[in-house]
Design a protein around this motif. Sequence first.
Motif, PDB file in Angstrom:
ATOM      1  N   GLN A 122     101.304  79.146 -29.186  1.00 44.94           N
ATOM      2  CA  GLN A 122     101.119  81.163 -29.413  1.00 44.94           C
ATOM      3  C   GLN A 122     100.483  80.987 -27.920  1.00 44.94           C
ATOM      4  N   MET A 123     100.993  82.484 -26.887  1.00 40.71           N
ATOM      5  CA  MET A 123      99.776  82.226 -25.905  1.00 40.71           C
ATOM      6  C   MET A 123      99.507  83.552 -26.137  1.00 40.71           C
ATOM      7  N   TYR A 124      98.563  83.996 -26.688  1.00 40.47           N
ATOM      8  CA  TYR A 124      97.765  85.621 -27.323  1.00 40.47           C
ATOM      9  C   TYR A 124      96.998  85.642 -25.746  1.00 40.47           C
ATOM     10  N   SER A 125      95.418  84.867 -26.542  1.00 43.90           N
ATOM     11  CA  SER A 125      94.267  85.018 -26.095  1.00 43.90           C
ATOM     12  C   SER A 125      94.550  84.817 -24.818  1.00 43.90           C
ATOM     13  N   GLU A 126      93.206  85.294 -23.797  1.00 43.16           N
ATOM     14  CA  GLU A 126      93.026  84.891 -22.686  1.00 43.16           C
ATOM     15  C   GLU A 126      91.567  85.219 -22.560  1.00 43.16           C
ATOM     16  N   PRO A 127      91.024  84.739 -21.296  1.00 43.82           N
ATOM     17  CA  PRO A 127      89.323  84.687 -21.564  1.00 43.82           C
ATOM     18  C   PRO A 127      88.710  86.021 -21.375  1.00 43.82           C
ATOM     19  N   GLY A 128      89.500  87.205 -21.166  1.00 48.89           N
ATOM     20  CA  GLY A 128      88.784  88.636 -21.355  1.00 48.89           C
ATOM     21  C   GLY A 128      89.061  89.296 -22.551  1.00 48.89           C
ATOM     22  N   TRP A 155      92.543  79.487 -25.299  1.00 49.92           N
ATOM     23  CA  TRP A 155      92.671  78.119 -26.650  1.00 49.92           C
ATOM     24  C   TRP A 155      94.212  78.393 -26.984  1.00 49.92           C
ATOM     25  N   THR A 156      94.893  78.043 -26.248  1.00 52.14           N
ATOM     26  CA  THR A 156      96.158  77.773 -26.598  1.00 52.14           C
ATOM     27  C   THR A 156      96.210  76.556 -26.909  1.00 52.14           C
ATOM     28  N   SER A 157      96.681  76.259 -28.902  1.00 49.83           N
ATOM     29  CA  SER A 157      95.944  74.954 -29.611  1.00 49.83           C
ATOM     30  C   SER A 157      97.884  74.671 -29.358  1.00 49.83           C
ATOM     31  N   ARG A 158      98.093  73.419 -29.128  1.00 44.83           N
ATOM     32  CA  ARG A 158      99.234  73.111 -29.535  1.00 44.83           C
ATOM     33  C   ARG A 158      99.976  72.852 -28.023  1.00 44.83           C
ATOM     34  N   ALA A 159      99.221  73.733 -27.398  1.00 47.64           N
ATOM     35  CA  ALA A 159     100.326  74.003 -25.546  1.00 47.64           C
ATOM     36  C   ALA A 159     100.536  72.679 -25.006  1.00 47.64           C
ATOM     37  N   GLU A 160      99.559  71.158 -25.069  1.00 47.86           N
ATOM     38  CA  GLU A 160     100.121  70.179 -24.639  1.00 47.86           C
ATOM     39  C   GLU A 160     101.488  69.637 -24.712  1.00 47.86           C
ATOM     40  N   ILE A 161     101.873  69.898 -26.368  1.00 45.05           N
ATOM     41  CA  ILE A 161     102.743  68.938 -26.751  1.00 45.05           C
ATOM     42  C   ILE A 161     103.744  70.161 -26.822  1.00 45.05           C
ATOM     43  N   ALA A 162     104.198  71.752 -26.803  1.00 45.24           N
ATOM     44  CA  ALA A 162     104.381  72.408 -26.873  1.00 45.24           C
ATOM     45  C   ALA A 162     105.905  72.662 -26.488  1.00 45.24           C
ATOM     46  N   GLN A 163     107.284  72.835 -26.601  1.00 48.02           N
ATOM     47  CA  GLN A 163     108.446  73.148 -25.631  1.00 48.02           C
ATOM     48  C   GLN A 163     108.267  74.252 -25.593  1.00 48.02           C
ATOM     49  N   PHE A 164     107.745  75.488 -26.201  1.00 42.44           N
ATOM     50  CA  PHE A 164     108.005  76.790 -26.316  1.00 42.44           C
ATOM     51  C   PHE A 164     106.932  77.787 -26.235  1.00 42.44           C
ATOM     52  N   CYS A 205      91.641  67.019 -28.478  1.00 40.56           N
ATOM     53  CA  CYS A 205      91.693  68.013 -27.762  1.00 40.56           C
ATOM     54  C   CYS A 205      92.930  68.486 -28.079  1.00 40.56           C
ATOM     55  N   GLU A 206      92.609  70.052 -29.324  1.00 41.13           N
ATOM     56  CA  GLU A 206      93.477  70.761 -29.500  1.00 41.13           C
ATOM     57  C   GLU A 206      94.538  71.683 -28.701  1.00 41.13           C
ATOM     58  N   PHE A 207      93.654  72.601 -28.151  1.00 40.12           N
ATOM     59  CA  PHE A 207      93.750  73.651 -27.306  1.00 40.12           C
ATOM     60  C   PHE A 207      93.399  73.542 -26.127  1.00 40.12           C
ATOM     61  N   ASN A 208      93.771  74.477 -25.101  1.00 35.80           N
ATOM     62  CA  ASN A 208      94.113  74.393 -24.111  1.00 35.80           C
ATOM     63  C   ASN A 208      94.219  75.258 -23.309  1.00 35.80           C
ATOM     64  N   GLU A 209      93.723  75.377 -21.788  1.00 37.05           N
ATOM     65  CA  GLU A 209      93.753  76.819 -20.932  1.00 37.05           C
ATOM     66  C   GLU A 209      95.097  76.379 -20.590  1.00 37.05           C
ATOM     67  N   VAL A 210      95.862  77.666 -20.056  1.00 40.21           N
ATOM     68  CA  VAL A 210      97.501  78.173 -19.900  1.00 40.21           C
ATOM     69  C   VAL A 210      97.377  78.571 -18.695  1.00 40.21           C
ATOM     70  N   PHE A 211      97.510  78.201 -17.164  1.00 39.60           N
ATOM     71  CA  PHE A 211      98.090  78.887 -16.200  1.00 39.60           C
ATOM     72  C   PHE A 211      99.047  79.157 -15.802  1.00 39.60           C
ATOM     73  N   LEU A 212      99.313  80.356 -16.259  1.00 42.94           N
ATOM     74  CA  LEU A 212     100.984  80.918 -15.333  1.00 42.94           C
ATOM     75  C   LEU A 212     100.968  81.774 -13.958  1.00 42.94           C
TER      76      LEU A 212
END
Length: 399
Positions: A122-128, A155-164, A205-212
Amino acid sequence: MSKEDQFTMPGLSERIERFFEELPPLLSGVEGMVARGKAYRKALCEAGLAGLDVPAGYGGGGYGPPAKALFAKLSRGRIPAEDDIFTIGLGMALPTLLEFAAEHLRRRYVEPALRGEEIWCQMYSEPGAGSDLAGLQTRALRTAGGWVLNGQKIWTSRAEIAQFAICLARTDVDAPKHKGITMFVVPMDQPGVTVRPIRQITGACEFNEVFLDDAVVPEDHVVGEVNGGWPVAVALMQNERSAIGSGGGRRPVPFEKLRDLVHDRGRAADPRVRGDLADCYIGQRLAELLSELEAESVDAGTPLGAETSLGKLWRSTNGRAAAALVGELAFATGTAWQTGDDREDWAYAVLDACALSLGGGTDEVQKNGIAEKVLGLPRDPYRTDKVPFRDLTVGTQRD
Ligand SMILES: Cc1cc2nc3c(=O)[nH]c(=O)nc-3n(C[C@H](O)[C@H](O)[C@H](O)COP(=O)(O)OP(=O)(O)OC[C@H]3O[C@@H](n4cnc5c(N)ncnc54)[C@H](O)[C@@H]3O)c2cc1C
């Protein structure tokens, strides 16, 4: 006779019981979080017990909410912890897709999620933009080749193993902040998506930063309307709170383990500890009853609403109280432990409990929601409903 007509609760209870009795050998020898999670889902599907409330046309059981509630009741404490990797897909993305997505997206994504073949984040939260989620700044531009997304999620939980990912991005900066947001289904396996794990206080490490960076999303991967993503996002958060409230995701220390710890540390006669333990039991039962009430009201046709904050808040409050008791009992003689010592697990439980009041929305945000939408108290006086997003001082636009 339709599947619905054949359905009887007693028959289903027996099938669920049999499934959990036969499960341990199916998982024995399967190592690793993802492999074990997938093995459990596969077994569940083969037993015809995955997504009992999901329409049969999308790979579910087609039985409706009572069957889901029955499964939740009979499976309590028996689902392997590794199934948590599917909480976002099944508890949040799937109901949102079923309610708001176009048919081609439902056909493509619901069944593989149920079968545990695809993992979601779930990519909702951002630094701001955390509590003030509508202040999000990730931009999505429509191009001839689809949507192009740029921004940062955190704080993107499971992004490291997610396909979508279910992702929120801003599609109109001239509209007020709640009006210019769109929800997308983002394929994670592409050059425009970079996932960087964040190490937590527990060491995991269950959550991540995700850069788009020019991440590409197919034109038709919008969930709901373009610029109409906010109500869809809110509906997903209600499903999220409901999933957490009913015990999904991060699991607080169960009462039974807590009771054993009290005995083990010789504190069962201590009146204060007994009182705290009783409070934890009451708290756990209340959380369970709240979630049963919620299931009954969904069954009666009432959609999930702001009341989902009650269960979420209660899980957090009770989970942290249980962790505080663990901290007192397990670490009464010192806070150091050796690898393999039972205190290693207890230390994890204590440290991990901090996350209960944050993930899925903070306790304060739940209280705001309960105050305004359940109790009908006055709303936040600082409102920006009419101001174009580009003129707001939100998120990193403050700097
Ligand atoms: C374990 C974990 C998993 C997570 N997984 C995900 C995930 O998968 N995807 C995702 O998108 N996000 C995820 N999050 C992020 C989570 O949703 C945010 O941390 C949360 O919404 C709070 O946002 P923030 O961290 O920016 O804190 P802030 O919003 O900056 O809040 C800081 C403090 O101010 C308080 N506060 C803020 N606004 C108000 C207000 N209006 N009234 C009263 N108090 C207020 C908050 O309660 C908090 O105490 C996860 C977080 C955790 C801890």
